[in-house]
Structure formats: structure tokens, C-alpha cells
Design an enzyme around this catalytic site. Sequence first.
Site, PDB file in Angstrom:
ATOM      1  N   HIS A  31      26.265  78.778  85.175  1.00  0.00           N
ATOM      2  CA  HIS A  31      25.722  77.461  86.029  1.00  0.00           C
ATOM      3  C   HIS A  31      24.237  78.029  86.227  1.00  0.00           C
ATOM      4  O   HIS A  31      23.611  78.645  86.053  1.00  0.00           O
ATOM      5  CB  HIS A  31      26.533  77.387  87.215  1.00  0.00           C
ATOM      6  CG  HIS A  31      27.918  76.998  87.175  1.00  0.00           C
ATOM      7  ND1 HIS A  31      28.949  77.782  86.663  1.00  0.00           N
ATOM      8  CD2 HIS A  31      28.517  75.691  87.084  1.00  0.00           C
ATOM      9  CE1 HIS A  31      29.992  76.967  86.680  1.00  0.00           C
ATOM     10  NE2 HIS A  31      29.919  75.727  86.717  1.00  0.00           N
ATOM     11  N   LYS A  35      23.169  77.501  92.012  1.00  0.00           N
ATOM     12  CA  LYS A  35      24.719  77.562  92.284  1.00  0.00           C
ATOM     13  C   LYS A  35      24.684  78.818  93.250  1.00  0.00           C
ATOM     14  O   LYS A  35      24.289  80.111  93.062  1.00  0.00           O
ATOM     15  CB  LYS A  35      25.330  77.690  91.129  1.00  0.00           C
ATOM     16  CG  LYS A  35      26.892  77.448  91.264  1.00  0.00           C
ATOM     17  CD  LYS A  35      27.733  77.203  90.457  1.00  0.00           C
ATOM     18  CE  LYS A  35      29.189  76.831  90.626  1.00  0.00           C
ATOM     19  NZ  LYS A  35      29.294  76.037  91.678  1.00  0.00           N
TER      20      LYS A  35
END
Length: 142
Positions: A31, A35
Site C-alpha cells: 500500500h 497507510k
Amino acid sequence: MSLGVNLLVRMTRLVAEALDADWDIEVVEAHHRMKVDAPSGTALMLGQAAADGRGVDLEAGMESGRHGITGARKRGSIGFAAVRGGDVVGEHDVIFAADGERVVLRHIATDRAIFARGALRAALWGQGQKPGQYDMMDVLVL
């Protein structure tokens, strides 16, 4: 709400049901750099699908964040690896690895619009349904 992720969850469970504990399972996810949680909720959902397919408790067999001398992998464990960087929307691989072969299931999200598309499909599907609790597996008729 991603249709592809929900298909990946179902496929993960089916493959885990078909293969025994001689097949190692690793969930690898990537990600964007902002994140803050790891493993991601989607990665945990995939790990749970694998555990359900094997009929085992995910918490008992989960291996995450390996570092240093960890010893040999425990038979039947489900491993997790998290990558963070750039503007990656979401990438998830579920790797089933045995001696001499691997099966890799993958989903790559390149645009957050996929979540809206899944939500719209669920909303359209929900029209006319009887009151109750449903999930995306119901929407996808899985």
C-alpha cells in the site's frame, strides 16, 4: 467493496481447502506510504479465508513481521508481509508454496474508483432483497 478482492477471498478459501499443510501460505500486501496499519484489513481477510479453508485458527498460526534469526517456518502457519511506499492503492498476493511448485493468486488495485463500483453494484443488487444482513459474497452469488 472491491469486486476483485472479494473474488480473491473466495479463491483463497477454495485453494486452501484443496491443499494441505505441506503447502505454505504467505499473504503479501503493498500500500501507499501513508497507510498506518499492517497487515492491512484486506490482508487479514485473505489470511482468515486461508485459515477457514484449512479449518484452523488464524491467530494461532499467524506469522507476521519476521526479522532476524526466526528459525524454520512452522508447518501450517500463515505468513504475512507488508510493503509500504509511493502511491500504491493496493496489491495483494496469496502465495501457496510447496516443494517444486507455487500457486499465486493476485489482485492489483490501481484506482480507488473500484470501491465505488463495488458499492454501486451492491446497492443495485440490494434493491428488492428481503431485510437481512448480506455481504459481498451474496452480491457476487458466491
